[in-house]
Design an enzyme around this catalytic site. Structure first.
Site, short mmCIF file in Angstrom:
data_model
loop_
_atom_site.label_atom_id
_atom_site.label_comp_id
_atom_site.label_asym_id
_atom_site.label_seq_id
_atom_site.Cartn_x
_atom_site.Cartn_y
_atom_site.Cartn_z
N LYS A 1 0.53 -1.61 -0.07
CA LYS A 1 -0.08 -0.75 -0.47
C LYS A 1 1.02 1.01 -0.19
CE LYS A 1 -4.37 -1.03 0.61
NZ LYS A 1 -5.61 -0.89 0.09
N SER B 1 1.68 -9.33 -0.15
CA SER B 1 1.06 -8.32 -0.37
C SER B 1 1.35 -7.91 0.91
CB SER B 1 -0.57 -8.19 -0.38
OG SER B 1 -1.53 -8.87 1.10
#
Length: 322
Positions: A54, A305
């Protein structure tokens, strides 16, 4: 059809990202290959300064804000952790005050990280969607800019990890990508299309938070009443409409994986690579294991991720199972 960023736009966004962090590695792990029956490339987004992909999107979003909206006195956003760390990290670099709203009972260690990056942290609501409503009210009350969890600047920033992976391993048949609100998979789609590759893209959600899978099948947004999964990075009740349009037009399918399968994948990541994966970060491997017969003999990419999970929970998961 939604217009996706060009390769030139993605590369410009990547330059903003690389001013703050280096590219992350991607490795083809032999033990994972043995376990799954195919060549497996893992993209290690657990190696960024916030331990998750992110951060790339936050940097690009904040760069545009500083250039085009310098009058903004502060930003506010809702998160289960990694998006909030991204905004806190990027806002700190840009000299912008960040307020982050999390639900009650959120990850203690993610909360601590967001505070350490300089954010004001507030606990509101019982889940992400409730925290989002509180953040929107706070934006109006304090005159802050509400940073969404899905936005094309976020997509362009996180697409840099996809450019790295697809250029390092351009012959991938399929890439599995976890879906929270969709910036990661939409970034992968944008990069794949911009590079002119034929790699198939498969989204992954938890069975307890199936909104994107239900919406993909229905051809329209379908919300659920709850998001029941320990994998907080994919625990959302409703899809973003723009993200859904991009995914429906460009992704191969969306796979649902159980919490027990995600936990097993976390253990396999540790056994086969000695990498720490949070729940959302292990979803892609869980999906590949579920579809191993379909993928046998092929070259597959997995997006790890993030690796942000509280130590007691990780210890419980890693110590259980066969």
């Amino acid at each position: 059809m939604v217009a996706l960023p060009s390769l030139a736009e993605l590369e410009a966004a990547a330059r903003i990202v690389y001013a703050a962090l280096p590219p992350t590695p991607q490795y083809a792990w032999p033990l994972l290959a043995r376990r799954t029956g195919c060549t497996v490339w893992v993209k290690h987004e657990n190696h960024t300064p916030i331990g998750a992909f992110k951060v790339r999107g936050g940097l690009v979003y904040m760069d545009r804000l500083k250039r085009e909206r310098p009058q903004v006195k502060g930003v506010v956003s809702a998160t289960r952790g990694n998006h909030g760390q991204s905004i806190a990290f990027a806002a700190g670099r840009a000299g912008v005050h960040a307020t982050i709203v999390v639900p009650h009972g959120n990850s203690v260690e993610k909360n601590a990280a967001m505070r350490a990056f300089g954010a004001e942290l507030l606990e509101r609501g019982h889940d992400f969607d409730a925290a989002k409503e509180a953040a929107m009210a706070l934006a109006a009350e304090r005159g802050l800019e509400m940073v969404p969890s899905f936005d094309m600047d976020l997509v362009m920033g996180v697409a840099s990890y996809s450019l790295e992976l697809l250029r390092a391993a351009p012959d991938l048949d399929t890439v599995y990508v976890p879906i929270g609100l969709g910036s990661g998979i939409c970034g992968m789609i944008a990069a794949r299309n911009a590079l002119g590759l034929k790699t198939r893209i498969v989204g992954v959600v938890a069975t307890g938070a199936p909104a994107y899978a239900l919406s993909f099948a229905a051809g329209k947004p379908v919300a659920t009443n709850a998001a029941e999964t320990f994998a907080d990075g994919v625990a959302v009740r409703g899809p973003d409409a723009l993200a859904l349009d991009i995914i429906r037009a460009n992704a191969e399918r969306i796979v649902q994986v159980s919490d027990s399968a995600i936990m097993a994948a976390m253990r396999f990541y540790y056994e086969d690579t000695h990498q720490l994966a949070e729940g959302a970060g292990a979803c892609a491997l869980a999906a590949l294991l579920q579809e191993r017969d379909l993928m046998r003999g092929k070259a597959v990419g997995l997006i790890l991720s993030g690796g942000n999970i509280d130590r007691p929970l990780y210890a419980q998961i890693i110590g259980s199972g066969a």
